[in-house]
Design a protein around this motif. Sequence first.
Motif, PDB file in Angstrom:
ATOM      1  N   ASP A 147      -9.945  36.562  17.450  1.00 18.24           N
ATOM      2  CA  ASP A 147     -10.762  37.185  16.398  1.00 18.24           C
ATOM      3  C   ASP A 147     -11.870  36.255  15.922  1.00 18.24           C
ATOM      4  O   ASP A 147     -12.199  36.229  14.725  1.00 18.24           O
ATOM      5  N   GLY A 148     -12.384  35.443  16.808  1.00 18.24           N
ATOM      6  CA  GLY A 148     -13.496  34.562  16.461  1.00 18.24           C
ATOM      7  C   GLY A 148     -13.100  33.334  15.657  1.00 18.24           C
ATOM      8  O   GLY A 148     -13.953  32.545  15.248  1.00 18.24           O
ATOM      9  N   GLU A 149     -11.818  33.134  15.420  1.00 15.84           N
ATOM     10  CA  GLU A 149     -11.386  31.977  14.622  1.00 15.84           C
ATOM     11  C   GLU A 149     -10.419  31.098  15.408  1.00 15.84           C
ATOM     12  O   GLU A 149      -9.571  31.605  16.143  1.00 15.84           O
ATOM     13  N   PHE A 150     -10.560  29.798  15.231  1.00 13.67           N
ATOM     14  CA  PHE A 150      -9.655  28.855  15.902  1.00 13.67           C
ATOM     15  C   PHE A 150      -8.446  28.523  15.032  1.00 13.67           C
ATOM     16  O   PHE A 150      -8.570  28.374  13.812  1.00 13.67           O
ATOM     17  N   SER A 151      -7.312  28.381  15.656  1.00 13.99           N
ATOM     18  CA  SER A 151      -6.145  27.752  15.015  1.00 13.99           C
ATOM     19  C   SER A 151      -5.755  26.611  15.932  1.00 13.99           C
ATOM     20  O   SER A 151      -5.616  26.811  17.142  1.00 13.99           O
ATOM     21  N   SER A 152      -5.587  25.431  15.364  1.00 11.71           N
ATOM     22  CA  SER A 152      -5.251  24.284  16.207  1.00 11.71           C
ATOM     23  C   SER A 152      -4.153  23.448  15.563  1.00 11.71           C
ATOM     24  O   SER A 152      -4.120  23.280  14.340  1.00 11.71           O
ATOM     25  N   PHE A 153      -3.253  22.944  16.400  1.00  7.92           N
ATOM     26  CA  PHE A 153      -2.113  22.168  15.913  1.00  7.92           C
ATOM     27  C   PHE A 153      -1.888  20.998  16.863  1.00  7.92           C
ATOM     28  O   PHE A 153      -2.008  21.154  18.079  1.00  7.92           O
ATOM     29  N   LYS A 154      -1.509  19.860  16.274  1.00  7.97           N
ATOM     30  CA  LYS A 154      -1.213  18.695  17.110  1.00  7.97           C
ATOM     31  C   LYS A 154      -0.010  17.972  16.523  1.00  7.97           C
ATOM     32  O   LYS A 154       0.202  18.016  15.303  1.00  7.97           O
ATOM     33  N   ALA A 155       0.736  17.296  17.359  1.00  7.74           N
ATOM     34  CA  ALA A 155       1.859  16.505  16.854  1.00  7.74           C
ATOM     35  C   ALA A 155       2.128  15.338  17.781  1.00  7.74           C
ATOM     36  O   ALA A 155       1.979  15.446  19.001  1.00  7.74           O
ATOM     37  N   VAL A 156       2.503  14.224  17.176  1.00 13.55           N
ATOM     38  CA  VAL A 156       2.877  13.047  17.959  1.00 13.55           C
ATOM     39  C   VAL A 156       4.344  13.203  18.358  1.00 13.55           C
ATOM     40  O   VAL A 156       5.128  13.826  17.640  1.00 13.55           O
ATOM     41  N   GLY A 157       4.708  12.648  19.493  1.00 14.81           N
ATOM     42  CA  GLY A 157       6.109  12.674  19.924  1.00 14.81           C
ATOM     43  C   GLY A 157       6.419  13.918  20.723  1.00 14.81           C
ATOM     44  O   GLY A 157       5.538  14.518  21.339  1.00 14.81           O
ATOM     45  N   LYS A 158       7.660  14.301  20.690  1.00 19.21           N
ATOM     46  CA  LYS A 158       8.143  15.383  21.556  1.00 19.21           C
ATOM     47  C   LYS A 158       7.625  16.755  21.121  1.00 19.21           C
ATOM     48  O   LYS A 158       7.192  16.946  19.982  1.00 19.21           O
ATOM     49  N   LEU A 159       7.736  17.711  22.040  1.00 21.42           N
ATOM     50  CA  LEU A 159       7.203  19.055  21.783  1.00 21.42           C
ATOM     51  C   LEU A 159       7.875  19.747  20.597  1.00 21.42           C
ATOM     52  O   LEU A 159       7.271  20.618  19.971  1.00 21.42           O
ATOM     53  N   VAL A 160       9.113  19.377  20.294  1.00 20.22           N
ATOM     54  CA  VAL A 160       9.774  20.009  19.131  1.00 20.22           C
ATOM     55  C   VAL A 160       8.938  19.791  17.873  1.00 20.22           C
ATOM     56  O   VAL A 160       8.909  20.647  16.980  1.00 20.22           O
ATOM     57  N   ASN A 161       8.251  18.672  17.811  1.00 16.98           N
ATOM     58  CA  ASN A 161       7.417  18.412  16.623  1.00 16.98           C
ATOM     59  C   ASN A 161       6.264  19.405  16.551  1.00 16.98           C
ATOM     60  O   ASN A 161       5.893  19.877  15.468  1.00 16.98           O
ATOM     61  N   LEU A 162       5.706  19.723  17.711  1.00 19.27           N
ATOM     62  CA  LEU A 162       4.621  20.704  17.739  1.00 19.27           C
ATOM     63  C   LEU A 162       5.182  22.103  17.441  1.00 19.27           C
ATOM     64  O   LEU A 162       4.563  22.890  16.718  1.00 19.27           O
ATOM     65  N   GLU A 163       6.341  22.382  17.966  1.00 12.61           N
ATOM     66  CA  GLU A 163       6.981  23.683  17.695  1.00 12.61           C
ATOM     67  C   GLU A 163       7.195  23.853  16.201  1.00 12.61           C
ATOM     68  O   GLU A 163       6.946  24.918  15.624  1.00 12.61           O
ATOM     69  N   GLU A 164       7.650  22.801  15.573  1.00  8.72           N
ATOM     70  CA  GLU A 164       7.899  22.835  14.133  1.00  8.72           C
ATOM     71  C   GLU A 164       6.604  23.150  13.391  1.00  8.72           C
ATOM     72  O   GLU A 164       6.562  24.003  12.507  1.00  8.72           O
ATOM     73  N   LYS A 165       5.525  22.501  13.809  1.00  9.42           N
ATOM     74  CA  LYS A 165       4.244  22.700  13.118  1.00  9.42           C
ATOM     75  C   LYS A 165       3.675  24.095  13.315  1.00  9.42           C
ATOM     76  O   LYS A 165       2.868  24.563  12.520  1.00  9.42           O
TER      77      LYS A 165
END
Length: 604
Positions: A39-57
Motif C-alpha cells: 500500500d505504498g508504505e514500508f514496514s521494516s524490522f531488524k534484530a541482532v542474534g538469532k531469528l527468534v529475535n526478529l520473530e519477536e519484533k
Amino acid sequence: MCGIVGYLGKKNTKEILLEGLKELEYRGYDSAGIAVLSDGEFSSFKAVGKLVNLEEKTKEFTTDKFAAGIGHTRWATHGKPTELNAHPHVGASSYVVHNGIIENYAELKKELQNTGVTFLSQTDTEVIVHQFEKNQQDAANSFEAFKKTIGELEGAYAILLVTKAEPDTIFFAKNGSPMLMGINAENEKYFASSDTPLIGQCSDVNYFEDGDYGYVNADEIVIFDKSGNKKEPHFTKLATNKLSAQKDGYRFFMEKEIYEQSTVIADTLLGRLSEDSVILDEIDSSLFEGINEIKLCACGTSYHSALTASYMFERHAKVKTSVEVASEFRYREPIMTKDTLFVVISQSGETADTLETLKMAKAAGLKTLVICNVDNSSMVRIADASILTRAGIEKGVASTKAFATQVVVFWMLSLYLAKRNNTLRAEEIAAQIAVLREVPKSVIVEDAMHERIKRLSKRYLHGHGFFFIGRDLFYPLALEGALKLKEISYLHAEGYPSGEMKHGPIALADPELFTIALLPEHLLYEKSRSNAEELSARDSTICAISPIEFDKADDFIKTKKHSHYMLEFFEMMLVVQLLSLEISVRLGNDVDMPRNLAKSVTVE
Ligand code: F6R
C-alpha cells in the motif's frame, strides 16, 4: 554467510520471508532483517542474534495484501553485528539487501557524503541504496537508475532493492554471489540465495548468471545479461521433496549428520560400482585425455578431503597431484599448464575463493572438474564436469557427512583413473571396490562407542591445546579432527603429521597437552606408534584411537578390527567427529551454529 530472500505476491509476506530466512540459517549469521512495501508504505524490522529475535519484533505485523518484501541474514564483514548494520538498508524511500562485498564502497560513500548524504551504518551495502536514489533524480525511471547503479558497483553481489517509486516491483542484480528466482502457478515471485527456501513454494526456478540484473512485478520478469542484452529467463523444475530439515530426535543437526553418514555414503556409491570397475556416468573419460597432472583446490574441510585425494591419486592412478588452499592459489600467480586437470571441491559449490580459482583455471584454458554436494550451484554450472557427493543438505556448520562423501568420491575416482591408466591390476581394483562397499557399515555409530566417547569427553575440556596426529592418509584426517574440535569447542587444536612432532611441536609436550593419536593397524602402525610413544615419554596426555591396545595411552578408544586401512580411516573419522561434538556439548556451546562461523563463505 549472508542469506537473501525476496517475495512478491499476496500471501503473508512476513511469514514467507521469515520462513525463507530460517531455511538459510545454516549458512551462519549474526543479525537479520526484513522490509515489506505494501500500500505504498514500508514496514521494516531488524534484530541482532538469532531469528527468534526478529520473530519477536514482528509479532504484531502481518500483511495480507499484495506486497514486495525482502529479507536478509547478515554475517558481518564491514562493521560490527549491530542492528544498524543489519540489512535491509534504507535510503529516503527505498530498501536494499545485499550479499557479497562492494569493493569500491569507500569512494562511492565519500562522493555521496560530499553531496550531503548521511550514512546510518558502517556497511558497504548502504552505498547501494543511496547511489540508487541519487541516480533516481536524473534517470527516466527507477529501473534506469538501478541499472546505472549496478554499473557503478565493483565487487561481488546479489542484490534485491525495493522502492516507493515502483511500489509493486523488486529490482535484482547478481554478480559473484548466488541468487535464484522462483515462480509458481499463483503468479508469485520468490528470490533466495539457494533453492532450499523455495522448495514447496515454487514449481520452477531460474538461476541467475553473473552480470544478470533486472526487475519483476506482477506482470513481468525482465532480465538483462552483463552486456545489457535482454534475455529470457531459463526456468527449470524445482525438486518438490524438501529434504528433511528436522533433527529427527537428535540433539543437533551435526549429530544427526554424523549418524547419517552410513546412509549417505551408500547413496554416494549407488550405481557407481560394478564388480571390477567404478562407473562415473557423469564424466566423459575424454576429460582425462592429455592430462599429466591433477591440481586440487579447496578451503577448510574440503581442502582436507582434497589432501586425501592426493595420496590416493598418486598411489592408485600414478598421476602427479598437488593440493592448494584456494585463497592462496588466487593471488600467487600460479603456473597453469593445459596438461593439468583442475579439480575444485566444495560442499556448497559457492565458496568465493574456490569459485574464483575455478574461473581462473577456466580462463587459462584448463579442463575443470568439481566435486560438489549441491547440484546447480555456481561451481557445478561453471566446471566442465561435475561429480555430486549426494550427502543431502548439510545443516550443521561443522561439516561431517560432506567430508565423508568427498573422500568416498575421491577414492572411487582414483580407482576409475587407475583402471584407465592401467596402474593397478584388475584384481586389486576389484578388491578395493569390495572394500568400498564395506564403508557404509564401518560408519554406523554404535551405542557403546558413542557412550565411551561421551564419558571420555569430560577429561578434555581444558588444557593448553590438542595435537591430532596421524601419518599418510591419517594426516589429513588429523587435520580434519583438529578443525572440527576448534570450530565447535573453541579449544586450540592442531593437526600434525606424526613424524613432524619431533621437529618442533614436541617442545609443547606436558600433561596439559592432549595428543589424539590415530594409530591404524594397516598403515604405518609401528611408525605412528613410535611417534605417540615419543610424546608419551614427554608426559603429553595421550588419547589413542586404534584397534590395537596401546599401553602408553592415558585414554584409549578401541576401534574395530578391519581388513583395510580405509575402513579404519572412516571409523576413526567418526570417532574424532563424535569427540568434538561431545566436548562442545559439555562446554555448553552452540554445536550447530558455532560463534563466528558461516556455512557458506561467499566472500573472500
Ligand atoms: C568446516 C567447514 C568449512 C568448509 C569451507 C569450505 O567444518 O565446513 O571449513 O569446508 O568453508 O566450504 P565448501 O566445502 O562449501 O566450499
